[in-house]
Design a protein around this motif. Structure first.
Motif, PDB file in Angstrom:
ATOM      1  N   ILE A  55     -49.070  18.222 -18.936  1.00 56.82           N
ATOM      2  CA  ILE A  55     -48.155  17.060 -19.903  1.00 56.82           C
ATOM      3  C   ILE A  55     -47.839  16.497 -18.796  1.00 56.82           C
ATOM      4  N   MET A  56     -47.997  15.707 -18.828  1.00 53.37           N
ATOM      5  CA  MET A  56     -47.726  13.885 -17.669  1.00 53.37           C
ATOM      6  C   MET A  56     -46.558  13.700 -17.490  1.00 53.37           C
ATOM      7  N   LYS A 333     -43.756  25.947 -26.067  1.00 48.35           N
ATOM      8  CA  LYS A 333     -42.928  25.524 -24.723  1.00 48.35           C
ATOM      9  C   LYS A 333     -42.364  24.771 -24.910  1.00 48.35           C
ATOM     10  N   VAL A 334     -41.104  24.441 -24.527  1.00 55.26           N
ATOM     11  CA  VAL A 334     -40.441  23.423 -24.802  1.00 55.26           C
ATOM     12  C   VAL A 334     -40.157  22.272 -23.145  1.00 55.26           C
ATOM     13  N   ILE A 335     -40.051  20.933 -24.075  1.00 56.51           N
ATOM     14  CA  ILE A 335     -40.200  19.984 -22.355  1.00 56.51           C
ATOM     15  C   ILE A 335     -38.889  19.273 -22.838  1.00 56.51           C
ATOM     16  N   HIS A 336     -37.746  19.032 -22.760  1.00 54.79           N
ATOM     17  CA  HIS A 336     -36.450  18.589 -22.685  1.00 54.79           C
ATOM     18  C   HIS A 336     -36.671  17.532 -22.308  1.00 54.79           C
ATOM     19  N   PHE A 337     -36.476  15.778 -22.514  1.00 56.24           N
ATOM     20  CA  PHE A 337     -35.826  14.375 -21.602  1.00 56.24           C
ATOM     21  C   PHE A 337     -34.840  15.094 -20.902  1.00 56.24           C
ATOM     22  N   ASP A 338     -33.232  15.453 -20.942  1.00 57.45           N
ATOM     23  CA  ASP A 338     -32.739  15.544 -20.593  1.00 57.45           C
ATOM     24  C   ASP A 338     -32.688  15.931 -19.228  1.00 57.45           C
ATOM     25  N   LYS A 339     -33.708  16.449 -18.729  1.00 57.59           N
ATOM     26  CA  LYS A 339     -33.843  17.714 -17.842  1.00 57.59           C
ATOM     27  C   LYS A 339     -34.759  17.542 -17.183  1.00 57.59           C
ATOM     28  N   LEU A 340     -36.260  16.366 -17.441  1.00 55.61           N
ATOM     29  CA  LEU A 340     -36.580  15.262 -16.805  1.00 55.61           C
ATOM     30  C   LEU A 340     -36.618  14.833 -15.363  1.00 55.61           C
ATOM     31  N   PRO A 341     -37.180  13.997 -14.391  1.00 56.61           N
ATOM     32  CA  PRO A 341     -37.534  13.052 -13.444  1.00 56.61           C
ATOM     33  C   PRO A 341     -37.353  11.650 -13.997  1.00 56.61           C
ATOM     34  N   LEU A 342     -36.380  10.972 -14.527  1.00 55.01           N
ATOM     35  CA  LEU A 342     -36.496   9.550 -15.602  1.00 55.01           C
ATOM     36  C   LEU A 342     -37.196   8.608 -14.059  1.00 55.01           C
ATOM     37  N   LYS A 346     -42.785   8.986  -8.172  1.00 52.92           N
ATOM     38  CA  LYS A 346     -43.425   9.750  -8.459  1.00 52.92           C
ATOM     39  C   LYS A 346     -43.483  10.864  -9.794  1.00 52.92           C
ATOM     40  N   GLN A 347     -44.864  10.626 -10.035  1.00 49.56           N
ATOM     41  CA  GLN A 347     -45.403  11.212 -11.517  1.00 49.56           C
ATOM     42  C   GLN A 347     -45.778  12.640 -10.693  1.00 49.56           C
ATOM     43  N   HIS A 348     -45.011  13.141 -12.284  1.00 54.02           N
ATOM     44  CA  HIS A 348     -45.325  14.615 -12.057  1.00 54.02           C
ATOM     45  C   HIS A 348     -46.292  15.174 -13.359  1.00 54.02           C
ATOM     46  N   THR A 349     -46.710  16.983 -13.152  1.00 55.76           N
ATOM     47  CA  THR A 349     -47.431  17.328 -14.085  1.00 55.76           C
ATOM     48  C   THR A 349     -46.791  18.688 -14.195  1.00 55.76           C
ATOM     49  N   ILE A 350     -46.141  19.413 -15.533  1.00 49.65           N
ATOM     50  CA  ILE A 350     -46.414  20.595 -16.328  1.00 49.65           C
ATOM     51  C   ILE A 350     -47.498  21.216 -16.599  1.00 49.65           C
TER      52      ILE A 350
END
Length: 367
Positions: A55-56, A333-342, A346-350
């Motif tokens: 996940i990007m 699994k779940v990814i919440h936008f409000d918990k991400l570095p927006l 730097k890009q991140h991956t999960i």
């Protein structure tokens, strides 16, 4: 990664995909709209060899350079909106995703030779967006379907051609905003077309309008069971549940999956809210999962490959969340936008690929 190095790596990986007939020919996507207006979208991704997706997580302000024909640079832009979505083969390009404005886009591979992309003159390369950059460009810049249509009309969509193979990877795109309005973007005979998507589903070849016309062949299908009837002196009784859907195609071809998806997504009981929309999306897309070995093909060297569902995603556009599972890990699994570095540089991956499941042991929870 430099753009030139990215182009070389990208072309090599696409050559691998095209050299092997076991590509992504069985992807399915389905929309769910709840009674309260909440919108979800479920999608399966099939490949015949490991996609090794992760996940990007792409913050605002990242710099992008699209690919143009002849290995040249295309459009350059800075993404206004942060977004998340799975990539493939370790490349810095999403196959699909959702941005912070709840705009969703996904590419669905088409059979090579089904149609062709517009021809772009070298003078227009600075405005060119290749089919490989489409998802990143849409997610970076737009908040609504209307904005996407307006924005693409100002650019030049093109296909990156592999001269050594005399072919161009083909795709069409499903775009949907948080209202549930959806379109399909395609290049038909070298001209870009926008088609409203009234059924909210998408698969692969042929072009979208053909799939809508094909639904006329199944005009008799209904969710209600058929009543018994007299045939001469003989009473014909139903065998059990599902007689109203007798004739629904069950194979894995794109046309058959489109018909099933269109009926399933639009006759299922409408969910009430976002939670039940996500739940319905998970249950709907489960009907399209392909276990490894169900379909197969042989490449030019006689090697057999198996197209199978490598991952499944469900996007909650109303609350900006991404749920996903993989072939080896069926726990969502779940990814919440409000918990991400927006914000940031730097890009991140999960990690998605190769993550093994952890099953909860409930042996001691007897009551």
């Amino acid at each position: 990664m430099s753009h030139s190095r990215f182009n070389v790596t990208l072309l090599l990986l696409i050559a691998l995909l095209l050299a092997c007939p076991h590509g992504a020919q069985a992807c399915t996507g389905m929309r769910v709209i709840a009674q309260d207006g909440s919108v979800a979208f479920a999608r399966s991704l099939e490949f015949g060899f490991p996609s090794k997706s992760d996940i990007m997580v792409v913050p605002r302000g990242m710099q992008w350079t699209a690919s143009a024909p002849d290995g040249k640079d295309g459009l350059q832009w800075t993404n206004t909106y942060a977004f998340v979505g799975p990539n493939a083969f370790g490349l810095n390009r999403p196959l699909e995703g959702m941005n912070e404005k709840s705009l969703y886009v996904a590419g669905f591979w088409m059979t090579t030779g089904e149609t062709n992309f517009p021809k772009v003159n070298p003078a227009d390369y600075p405005k060119a967006i290749s089919q490989l950059d489409m998802c990143a460009w849409v997610l970076s810049n737009f908040a609504t379907v209307a904005e996407v249509k307006k924005g693409l009309s100002k650019q030049k969509l093109t296909g990156v051609t592999l001269e050594a193979m005399h072919t161009t990877p083909l795709a069409h795109w499903y775009v949907m905003d948080k209202t549930g309005k959806a379109i399909v973007i395609e290049s038909i005979d070298g001209k870009i077309q926008f088609s409203d998507n009234p059924v909210g589903v998408v698969t692969n070849a042929p072009y979208f309008g053909w799939h809508l016309d094909n639904l006329r062949n199944y005009i008799n299908l209904r969710p209600a069971n058929v009543e018994q009837f007299k045939l001469g002196e003989y009473t014909v009784r139903p065998l059990g549940e599902g007689t109203g859907l007798l004739g629904l195609p069950g194979d894995m071809t794109p046309p058959s999956r489109f018909v099933r998806a269109a009926f399933f997504a639009n006759i299922a009981i409408q969910p009430t809210d976002a939670d039940s929309a996500v739940t319905l999306g998970m249950n709907l897309i489960a009907n399209f999962s392909i276990p490894r070995g169900i379909t197969s093909s042989v490449d030019s060297e006689g090697k057999r490959g198996y197209d199978y569902t490598q991952w499944t995603t469900v996007y909650d556009l109303s609350r900006k969340a991404l749920y996903y599972r993989t072939y080896i890990n069926q726990d969502y699994k779940v990814i919440h936008f409000d918990k991400l570095p927006l914000n940031g540089k730097k890009q991140h991956t999960i990690p998605l690929w190769g993550v093994k499941p952890t099953y909860e042991d409930v042996s001691q929870k007897t009551q």
